[in-house]
Motif scaffolding. Structure first.
Motif, PDB file in Angstrom:
ATOM      1  N   SER A   4     -35.018  34.831 -37.870  1.00  0.00           N
ATOM      2  CA  SER A   4     -35.369  35.799 -36.843  1.00  0.00           C
ATOM      3  C   SER A   4     -36.441  35.254 -35.912  1.00  0.00           C
ATOM      4  O   SER A   4     -36.937  35.970 -35.055  1.00  0.00           O
ATOM      5  N   GLY A   5     -36.794  33.994 -36.064  1.00  0.00           N
ATOM      6  CA  GLY A   5     -37.820  33.403 -35.218  1.00  0.00           C
ATOM      7  C   GLY A   5     -37.843  31.900 -35.369  1.00  0.00           C
ATOM      8  O   GLY A   5     -37.082  31.312 -36.138  1.00  0.00           O
ATOM      9  N   PHE A   6     -38.752  31.271 -34.619  1.00  0.00           N
ATOM     10  CA  PHE A   6     -38.852  29.808 -34.628  1.00  0.00           C
ATOM     11  C   PHE A   6     -39.696  29.338 -35.806  1.00  0.00           C
ATOM     12  O   PHE A   6     -40.753  29.900 -36.094  1.00  0.00           O
ATOM     13  N   GLU A   7     -39.238  28.286 -36.465  1.00  0.00           N
ATOM     14  CA  GLU A   7     -39.956  27.711 -37.615  1.00  0.00           C
ATOM     15  C   GLU A   7     -41.088  26.820 -37.126  1.00  0.00           C
ATOM     16  O   GLU A   7     -40.855  25.755 -36.559  1.00  0.00           O
ATOM     17  N   GLY A   8     -42.320  27.271 -37.333  1.00  0.00           N
ATOM     18  CA  GLY A   8     -43.468  26.499 -36.895  1.00  0.00           C
ATOM     19  C   GLY A   8     -43.882  25.407 -37.865  1.00  0.00           C
ATOM     20  O   GLY A   8     -44.294  24.320 -37.445  1.00  0.00           O
ATOM     21  N   PHE A   9     -43.782  25.672 -39.169  1.00  0.00           N
ATOM     22  CA  PHE A   9     -44.225  24.693 -40.157  1.00  0.00           C
ATOM     23  C   PHE A   9     -43.484  23.375 -39.974  1.00  0.00           C
ATOM     24  O   PHE A   9     -42.260  23.329 -39.953  1.00  0.00           O
ATOM     25  N   GLU A  10     -44.256  22.288 -39.868  1.00  0.00           N
ATOM     26  CA  GLU A  10     -43.668  20.978 -39.617  1.00  0.00           C
ATOM     27  C   GLU A  10     -43.327  20.225 -40.895  1.00  0.00           C
ATOM     28  O   GLU A  10     -43.893  20.448 -41.949  1.00  0.00           O
ATOM     29  N   LYS A  11     -42.409  19.285 -40.701  1.00  0.00           N
ATOM     30  CA  LYS A  11     -42.134  18.247 -41.687  1.00  0.00           C
ATOM     31  C   LYS A  11     -42.791  16.981 -41.142  1.00  0.00           C
ATOM     32  O   LYS A  11     -42.720  16.726 -39.944  1.00  0.00           O
ATOM     33  N   ARG A  12     -43.387  16.191 -42.003  1.00  0.00           N
ATOM     34  CA  ARG A  12     -44.087  14.989 -41.543  1.00  0.00           C
ATOM     35  C   ARG A  12     -43.699  13.793 -42.400  1.00  0.00           C
ATOM     36  O   ARG A  12     -43.783  13.843 -43.634  1.00  0.00           O
ATOM     37  N   CYS A  80     -40.906  20.180 -36.096  1.00  0.00           N
ATOM     38  CA  CYS A  80     -40.835  21.561 -36.562  1.00  0.00           C
ATOM     39  C   CYS A  80     -39.426  22.101 -36.320  1.00  0.00           C
ATOM     40  O   CYS A  80     -38.484  21.342 -36.121  1.00  0.00           O
ATOM     41  N   GLY A  81     -39.274  23.419 -36.329  1.00  0.00           N
ATOM     42  CA  GLY A  81     -37.970  24.015 -36.100  1.00  0.00           C
ATOM     43  C   GLY A  81     -36.973  23.657 -37.189  1.00  0.00           C
ATOM     44  O   GLY A  81     -37.322  23.541 -38.362  1.00  0.00           O
ATOM     45  N   THR A  82     -35.721  23.450 -36.783  1.00  0.00           N
ATOM     46  CA  THR A  82     -34.672  23.098 -37.747  1.00  0.00           C
ATOM     47  C   THR A  82     -34.258  21.637 -37.591  1.00  0.00           C
ATOM     48  O   THR A  82     -33.098  21.278 -37.783  1.00  0.00           O
ATOM     49  N   THR A  83     -35.209  20.795 -37.235  1.00  0.00           N
ATOM     50  CA  THR A  83     -34.954  19.358 -37.113  1.00  0.00           C
ATOM     51  C   THR A  83     -34.610  18.759 -38.470  1.00  0.00           C
ATOM     52  O   THR A  83     -35.000  19.280 -39.514  1.00  0.00           O
ATOM     53  N   ILE A 115     -41.310  29.289 -43.119  1.00  0.00           N
ATOM     54  CA  ILE A 115     -41.270  30.734 -42.910  1.00  0.00           C
ATOM     55  C   ILE A 115     -39.834  31.230 -43.035  1.00  0.00           C
ATOM     56  O   ILE A 115     -39.571  32.315 -43.569  1.00  0.00           O
ATOM     57  N   PHE A 116     -38.894  30.409 -42.553  1.00  0.00           N
ATOM     58  CA  PHE A 116     -37.473  30.753 -42.601  1.00  0.00           C
ATOM     59  C   PHE A 116     -36.707  29.666 -43.355  1.00  0.00           C
ATOM     60  O   PHE A 116     -35.935  28.904 -42.763  1.00  0.00           O
ATOM     61  N   PRO A 117     -36.886  29.561 -44.669  1.00  0.00           N
ATOM     62  CA  PRO A 117     -36.286  28.453 -45.423  1.00  0.00           C
ATOM     63  C   PRO A 117     -34.755  28.440 -45.395  1.00  0.00           C
ATOM     64  O   PRO A 117     -34.157  27.362 -45.411  1.00  0.00           O
ATOM     65  N   LYS A 118     -34.121  29.621 -45.313  1.00  0.00           N
ATOM     66  CA  LYS A 118     -32.658  29.663 -45.343  1.00  0.00           C
ATOM     67  C   LYS A 118     -32.032  29.184 -44.042  1.00  0.00           C
ATOM     68  O   LYS A 118     -30.815  28.961 -43.986  1.00  0.00           O
ATOM     69  N   GLN A 120     -32.959  26.328 -42.646  1.00  0.00           N
ATOM     70  CA  GLN A 120     -33.073  24.869 -42.609  1.00  0.00           C
ATOM     71  C   GLN A 120     -31.745  24.202 -42.972  1.00  0.00           C
ATOM     72  O   GLN A 120     -31.101  24.570 -43.962  1.00  0.00           O
ATOM     73  N   PRO A 121     -31.344  23.203 -42.189  1.00  0.00           N
ATOM     74  CA  PRO A 121     -30.113  22.457 -42.496  1.00  0.00           C
ATOM     75  C   PRO A 121     -30.379  21.362 -43.525  1.00  0.00           C
ATOM     76  O   PRO A 121     -31.519  20.988 -43.782  1.00  0.00           O
ATOM     77  N   SER A 122     -29.313  20.826 -44.065  1.00  0.00           N
ATOM     78  CA  SER A 122     -29.426  19.676 -44.971  1.00  0.00           C
ATOM     79  C   SER A 122     -29.994  18.494 -44.181  1.00  0.00           C
ATOM     80  O   SER A 122     -29.653  18.320 -42.999  1.00  0.00           O
ATOM     81  N   PRO A 123     -30.876  17.682 -44.736  1.00  0.00           N
ATOM     82  CA  PRO A 123     -31.311  17.649 -46.138  1.00  0.00           C
ATOM     83  C   PRO A 123     -32.614  18.414 -46.408  1.00  0.00           C
ATOM     84  O   PRO A 123     -33.418  17.989 -47.233  1.00  0.00           O
ATOM     85  N   HIS A 124     -32.808  19.531 -45.713  1.00  0.00           N
ATOM     86  CA  HIS A 124     -34.073  20.262 -45.851  1.00  0.00           C
ATOM     87  C   HIS A 124     -33.887  21.669 -46.420  1.00  0.00           C
ATOM     88  O   HIS A 124     -34.727  22.533 -46.213  1.00  0.00           O
ATOM     89  N   THR A 125     -32.795  21.889 -47.135  1.00  0.00           N
ATOM     90  CA  THR A 125     -32.550  23.226 -47.684  1.00  0.00           C
ATOM     91  C   THR A 125     -33.485  23.563 -48.838  1.00  0.00           C
ATOM     92  O   THR A 125     -33.689  24.725 -49.160  1.00  0.00           O
ATOM     93  N   SER A 126     -34.049  22.536 -49.466  1.00  0.00           N
ATOM     94  CA  SER A 126     -35.022  22.724 -50.549  1.00  0.00           C
ATOM     95  C   SER A 126     -35.807  21.438 -50.716  1.00  0.00           C
ATOM     96  O   SER A 126     -35.371  20.369 -50.269  1.00  0.00           O
ATOM     97  N   PHE A 127     -36.949  21.525 -51.374  1.00  0.00           N
ATOM     98  CA  PHE A 127     -37.727  20.321 -51.617  1.00  0.00           C
ATOM     99  C   PHE A 127     -36.983  19.381 -52.550  1.00  0.00           C
ATOM    100  O   PHE A 127     -37.057  18.154 -52.414  1.00  0.00           O
ATOM    101  N   GLU A 128     -36.240  19.964 -53.492  1.00  0.00           N
ATOM    102  CA  GLU A 128     -35.450  19.133 -54.409  1.00  0.00           C
ATOM    103  C   GLU A 128     -34.439  18.285 -53.634  1.00  0.00           C
ATOM    104  O   GLU A 128     -34.263  17.089 -53.909  1.00  0.00           O
TER     105      GLU A 128
END
Length: 356
Positions: A4-12, A80-83, A115-118, A120-128
């Motif tokens: 429902s919004g933009f994912e701010g939390f980044e992957k680094r 950030c986002g769904t990158t 914030i919106f984990p569901k 996220q596309p692969s390979p970021h659907t989970s930390f595992e």
């Protein structure tokens, strides 16, 4: 479930390299990569360059989804986002090896809790899944590996860390030859994540110019936001490259000698988010990191703030806690863990009783 919004939390992601023959590429190392090569990698990640600045030490790019820093033997990408950030790992390793004669020696991947984990596309659907992807795409010679989720008393602010290296170096220092860089275990990295931004502060990151005003560019909007918010005062020495997005959002890279700082803001109400990251040295004035973090907290006035400090051999995190307590943020939790080639990561979360 749709976001429902933009994912701010980044992957680094941070990759460090060494060269068997420094004469092969000279002192420029990774900076010799063609811009077209970087663009191809960023295309796979699903972002683009919107602005750039450089000095004699490194190149800094503002991306459509955060930042890229290129040093002679180190590259950092933060999105950030769904990158799909981790899709950059394999091509970067191969390009550095095949075109520049550089060998990857360390990988560090960090992120907060989405914030919106569901969304996220692969390979970021989970930390595992992320860890499995990294394990499969990094060279087997990086055999010292560790993955951990560092919890906090604020469930929305946990910290995910994966590191891999070729030497089991307890203090996080490297004994490899670096191309033109003076790196040591004196350096530390501070990664800050902030949510529930003060409404008045967040409104300053909405563009004031009309979307069809060609004279009011992203660069112009960025400069205005930098001045209006006081971001330029966080490190007055830094050369700032900033960008204001339409209709809202902000990114900034600062370069100060061989050190970078970066800020990214998603100001929309309901999922507001801002991040700050910088590099420091244990030999700096001990009050410097305190001054910087106090200023960051004053710019954004977050309801919740988490700080991850990565340092080989020094307790910088104590300065963090003291600084934030002075601006009304109370430490709710603190955890620490050691990671191969990275040193000790201390993860702290802070909240305020402020009501918007």
């Amino acid at each position: 479930m749709a976001a429902s919004g933009f994912e701010g939390f980044e992957k680094r992601i941070e990759l460090q390299f060494f060269g068997h023959d420094p004469l092969f590429t000279g002192s420029m190392g990774l900076r010799n990569l063609d811009f077209e090569c970087l663009e191809e990698i960023l295309h796979a990640v699903q972002c683009t360059v919107v602005s750039a600045v450089a000095n004699r030490h490194f190149d800094a790019y503002v991306l459509s989804e955060s930042s890229l820093f290129v040093y002679p033997t180190k590259i950092i990408i933060k999105t950030c986002g769904t990158t799909q950030l981790l899709k950059s790992v394999r091509p970067l390793v191969h390009l550095a090896r095949d075109r520049l004669g550089l060998t990857v020696r360390m990988c560090r991947y960090t992120r907060g809790s989405f914030i919106f984990p569901k969304a996220q596309p692969s390979p970021h659907t989970s930390f595992e899944e992320e860890v499995i992807f990294l394990e499969e795409n990094l060279p087997s010679r990086l055999c010292f590996r560790k993955a951990c989720v560092m919890p906090s008393n604020v469930s929305s602010h946990s910290w995910h860390v994966f590191t891999a290296c070729d030497v089991d170096d307890d203090d996080g220092s490297s004994h490899h030859h670096e191309l033109g860089e003076d790196r040591s275990d004196a350096l530390y990295t501070v990664e800050v994540c902030m949510t529930e931004l003060d409404r008045a502060s967040a409104r300053k990151f909405f563009r004031r110019g009309a979307g069809n005003d060609e004279k009011y560019s992203g660069d112009s909007a960025g400069r205005e936001m930098t001045g209006l918010t006081g971001i330029g005062d966080i490190n007055p020495r830094a050369l700032i490259c900033d960008f204001g997005f339409d209709p809202c959002g902000y990114s900034m890279n600062g370069i100060d000698g061989d050190r970078y700082s970066t800020i990214h803001v998603t100001p929309e109400e309901g999922f507001s988010y801002a991040s700050y990251e910088c590099v420091g040295s244990i030999y700096d004035d001990q009050h410097e990191i305190s001054r910087v973090l106090k200023k960051v907290a004053q710019v954004f006035r977050p309801g919740t703030m988490s700080v991850a400090t990565t340092c080989a051999s020094h307790e910088v995190w104590r300065r963090v806690a003291k600084a934030l307590e002075l601006v009304g943020l109370k430490c709710r939790s603190c955890s620490a863990d050691k990671f191969p080639a990275a040193g000790t990561v201390v993860f702290q979360t802070f909240t305020t009783t402020r009501r918007k």
